[in-house]
Design a protein around this motif. Structure first.
Motif, PDB file in Angstrom:
ATOM      1  N   GLN A 165       0.809  -1.216   0.000  1.00 33.59           N
ATOM      2  CA  GLN A 165       0.000   0.000   0.000  1.00 33.59           C
ATOM      3  C   GLN A 165       0.847   1.273   0.000  1.00 33.59           C
ATOM      4  N   ASP A 166       1.983   1.251   0.711  1.00 29.53           N
ATOM      5  CA  ASP A 166       2.828   2.453   0.751  1.00 29.53           C
ATOM      6  C   ASP A 166       4.137   2.261  -0.030  1.00 29.53           C
ATOM      7  N   ILE A 167       4.151   1.277  -0.898  1.00 27.39           N
ATOM      8  CA  ILE A 167       5.342   1.020  -1.713  1.00 27.39           C
ATOM      9  C   ILE A 167       4.958   1.151  -3.182  1.00 27.39           C
ATOM     10  N   HIS A 168       5.559   2.119  -3.847  1.00 28.66           N
ATOM     11  CA  HIS A 168       5.186   2.376  -5.240  1.00 28.66           C
ATOM     12  C   HIS A 168       6.352   2.197  -6.208  1.00 28.66           C
ATOM     13  N   ASN A 169       7.536   2.654  -5.815  1.00 30.06           N
ATOM     14  CA  ASN A 169       8.682   2.545  -6.725  1.00 30.06           C
ATOM     15  C   ASN A 169       9.972   2.494  -5.906  1.00 30.06           C
ATOM     16  N   PHE A 170      11.109   2.681  -6.558  1.00 28.28           N
ATOM     17  CA  PHE A 170      12.395   2.556  -5.873  1.00 28.28           C
ATOM     18  C   PHE A 170      12.586   3.603  -4.768  1.00 28.28           C
ATOM     19  N   SER A 171      11.832   4.683  -4.832  1.00 27.61           N
ATOM     20  CA  SER A 171      11.940   5.705  -3.781  1.00 27.61           C
ATOM     21  C   SER A 171      11.464   5.169  -2.431  1.00 27.61           C
ATOM     22  N   ASP A 172      10.702   4.090  -2.470  1.00 28.90           N
ATOM     23  CA  ASP A 172      10.120   3.551  -1.235  1.00 28.90           C
ATOM     24  C   ASP A 172      10.893   2.358  -0.683  1.00 28.90           C
ATOM     25  N   VAL A 173      12.027   2.016  -1.310  1.00 26.44           N
ATOM     26  CA  VAL A 173      12.846   0.916  -0.792  1.00 26.44           C
ATOM     27  C   VAL A 173      14.216   1.465  -0.379  1.00 26.44           C
ATOM     28  N   ALA A 174      14.806   0.833   0.630  1.00 27.73           N
ATOM     29  CA  ALA A 174      16.112   1.301   1.110  1.00 27.73           C
ATOM     30  C   ALA A 174      17.214   0.986   0.115  1.00 27.73           C
ATOM     31  N   CYS A 175      17.111  -0.164  -0.519  1.00 28.99           N
ATOM     32  CA  CYS A 175      18.131  -0.585  -1.486  1.00 28.99           C
ATOM     33  C   CYS A 175      17.623  -1.787  -2.272  1.00 28.99           C
ATOM     34  N   VAL A 176      18.331  -2.066  -3.345  1.00 35.98           N
ATOM     35  CA  VAL A 176      18.069  -3.271  -4.141  1.00 35.98           C
ATOM     36  C   VAL A 176      19.284  -4.182  -4.011  1.00 35.98           C
ATOM     37  N   VAL A 177      19.044  -5.440  -3.686  1.00 39.04           N
ATOM     38  CA  VAL A 177      20.107  -6.448  -3.714  1.00 39.04           C
ATOM     39  C   VAL A 177      19.747  -7.438  -4.808  1.00 39.04           C
ATOM     40  N   SER A 178      20.518  -7.439  -5.887  1.00 43.81           N
ATOM     41  CA  SER A 178      20.272  -8.340  -7.007  1.00 43.81           C
ATOM     42  C   SER A 178      21.256  -9.497  -6.962  1.00 43.81           C
ATOM     43  N   LEU A 179      20.723 -10.702  -6.936  1.00 40.31           N
ATOM     44  CA  LEU A 179      21.542 -11.914  -6.996  1.00 40.31           C
ATOM     45  C   LEU A 179      21.383 -12.452  -8.404  1.00 40.31           C
ATOM     46  N   ALA A 180      22.414 -12.258  -9.219  1.00 38.87           N
ATOM     47  CA  ALA A 180      22.272 -12.473 -10.658  1.00 38.87           C
ATOM     48  C   ALA A 180      23.335 -13.418 -11.202  1.00 38.87           C
ATOM     49  N   GLY A 181      22.904 -14.295 -12.109  1.00 44.91           N
ATOM     50  CA  GLY A 181      23.840 -15.196 -12.767  1.00 44.91           C
ATOM     51  C   GLY A 181      24.118 -14.793 -14.198  1.00 44.91           C
ATOM     52  N   GLY A 182      23.719 -13.577 -14.579  1.00 49.78           N
ATOM     53  CA  GLY A 182      23.929 -13.117 -15.945  1.00 49.78           C
ATOM     54  C   GLY A 182      23.950 -11.606 -16.015  1.00 49.78           C
ATOM     55  N   ASN A 183      23.650 -11.074 -17.207  1.00 48.31           N
ATOM     56  CA  ASN A 183      23.796  -9.627 -17.406  1.00 48.31           C
ATOM     57  C   ASN A 183      22.675  -8.799 -16.791  1.00 48.31           C
ATOM     58  N   VAL A 184      21.743  -9.419 -16.089  1.00 54.44           N
ATOM     59  CA  VAL A 184      20.740  -8.629 -15.360  1.00 54.44           C
ATOM     60  C   VAL A 184      21.440  -7.723 -14.351  1.00 54.44           C
ATOM     61  N   ALA A 185      22.570  -8.182 -13.826  1.00 55.40           N
ATOM     62  CA  ALA A 185      23.329  -7.361 -12.878  1.00 55.40           C
ATOM     63  C   ALA A 185      23.712  -6.025 -13.514  1.00 55.40           C
ATOM     64  N   ASP A 186      24.149  -6.046 -14.773  1.00 58.56           N
ATOM     65  CA  ASP A 186      24.498  -4.786 -15.462  1.00 58.56           C
ATOM     66  C   ASP A 186      23.284  -3.878 -15.583  1.00 58.56           C
ATOM     67  N   MET A 187      22.134  -4.465 -15.839  1.00 59.55           N
ATOM     68  CA  MET A 187      20.921  -3.658 -16.032  1.00 59.55           C
ATOM     69  C   MET A 187      20.494  -2.968 -14.745  1.00 59.55           C
ATOM     70  N   TRP A 188      20.698  -3.640 -13.612  1.00 61.93           N
ATOM     71  CA  TRP A 188      20.382  -2.979 -12.343  1.00 61.93           C
ATOM     72  C   TRP A 188      21.286  -1.762 -12.129  1.00 61.93           C
ATOM     73  N   ILE A 189      22.552  -1.881 -12.552  1.00 62.42           N
ATOM     74  CA  ILE A 189      23.466  -0.737 -12.419  1.00 62.42           C
ATOM     75  C   ILE A 189      23.066   0.380 -13.373  1.00 62.42           C
ATOM     76  N   GLN A 190      22.808   0.011 -14.630  1.00 63.38           N
ATOM     77  CA  GLN A 190      22.547   1.012 -15.667  1.00 63.38           C
ATOM     78  C   GLN A 190      21.183   1.679 -15.507  1.00 63.38           C
ATOM     79  N   TYR A 191      20.166   0.903 -15.147  1.00 66.00           N
ATOM     80  CA  TYR A 191      18.800   1.443 -15.125  1.00 66.00           C
ATOM     81  C   TYR A 191      18.251   1.639 -13.711  1.00 66.00           C
ATOM     82  N   GLY A 192      18.708   0.834 -12.765  1.00 68.02           N
ATOM     83  CA  GLY A 192      18.238   1.020 -11.402  1.00 68.02           C
ATOM     84  C   GLY A 192      19.012   2.119 -10.698  1.00 68.02           C
TER      85      GLY A 192
END
Length: 280
Positions: A165-192
């Motif tokens: 209810q009070d979570i809408h986007n990245f502004s409402d989270v303290a951080c993102v922890v991505s556990l990635a086995g491929g290039n999704v990790a790059d996308m979190w850096i570039q776009y997140g």
């Protein structure tokens, strides 16, 4: 081996099947004679642990479980340790899976760990599920989680999930922890991180880790868990040994064999070069 062959030629012509046999034997050693491996804590792993530890009860962490079964052995211990930590601290978790073969695996893991802690789905955590095209999905989540995920993994409308209810986007989270086995990790850096400024930490496989240390040095990620070693460090910080800690002896014995094989091959190569140059 052929008779009359010089010793260095013998070293360079060892049948590779002997290497496979030796590898099979050395990975059996920890099973027959169990031992523990001391694990030093690196700054990049401690940074992830401390960032989560610093959150107050009710804080929100986005755990992006972006791997599939092929990298489960290295990355699942990280996910399990972080889930235990978040539930111990009464944090709320937004969980996504941007690998197409990951959602069922994530559901099993999260449900199991949450049950151990008496946590309820939609109250203490929300598993939004999987969407294709990770870059587009990350960009859309930065606008509103409801854009790429109008419903969660179980078909519940995200607007109907109490925790969201009070979570809408990245502004409402303290951080993102991505556990990635491929290039999704790059996308979190570039776009997140670059686009929305959300603090990002990564957990990656051992062979991927060296690619992400420059991002750590530049501050584009605030922490990094590299492979089984990183997972074992995290378990040590939690004082809760798990799969990674139990796997370290197997990694040590197999790596020792690889190092010995490399030394033997290089000794043979150098000796062969000297012999051919007339320095025998």
């Amino acid at each position: 081996m052929r008779d009359g062959m010089a010793w260095y030629d013998r070293l360079l012509n060892i049948d590779r099947r002997w290497i496979y046999v030796l590898m099979a034997l050395v990975v059996i050693v920890p099973a027959v004679r169990p031992f523990t491996v001391p694990v030093g804590i690196s700054g990049e792993v401690r940074a992830v642990h401390e960032a989560i530890e610093a959150q107050p009860a009710g804080g929100v962490i986005h755990l992006a479980i972006d791997y599939d079964p092929s990298t489960l052995a290295e990355l699942q211990p990280m996910a399990e340790a972080i889930l235990h930590q978040c539930f111990d601290k009464d944090l709320r978790l937004v969980i996504t899976a941007l690998s197409q073969f990951g959602p069922a695996m994530v559901d099993e893991l999260v449900t199991r760990v949450a049950t151990e802690h008496g946590k309820q789905r939609d109250v203490h955590y929300a598993f939004l599920g999987y969407k294709p095209y990770p870059a587009i999905t990350i960009l859309a989540m930065g606008s509103d989680y409801r854009v790429p995920f109008p419903t969660d993994y179980y078909g519940t409308a995200v607007d109907a999930i109490p925790m969201m209810q009070d979570i809408h986007n990245f502004s409402d989270v303290a951080c993102v922890v991505s556990l990635a086995g491929g290039n999704v990790a790059d996308m979190w850096i570039q776009y997140g991180n670059a686009k929305y400024g959300v603090p990002v930490a990564l957990g990656v496989t051992g062979v991927m880790a060296s690619d992400y240390y420059p991002y750590l040095q530049s501050g584009q990620i605030f922490g990094l868990l590299p492979g089984v070693k990183g997972a074992a460090e995290y378990e040590s910080l939690r004082e809760r040994p798990g799969q990674a800690s139990r796997g370290m002896p197997y990694q040590v014995t197999s790596h020792l064999l690889i190092i010995i094989a490399m030394i033997v091959a290089n000794v043979g190569y150098i000796a062969q070069r000297r012999a051919h140059a007339g320095g025998r």
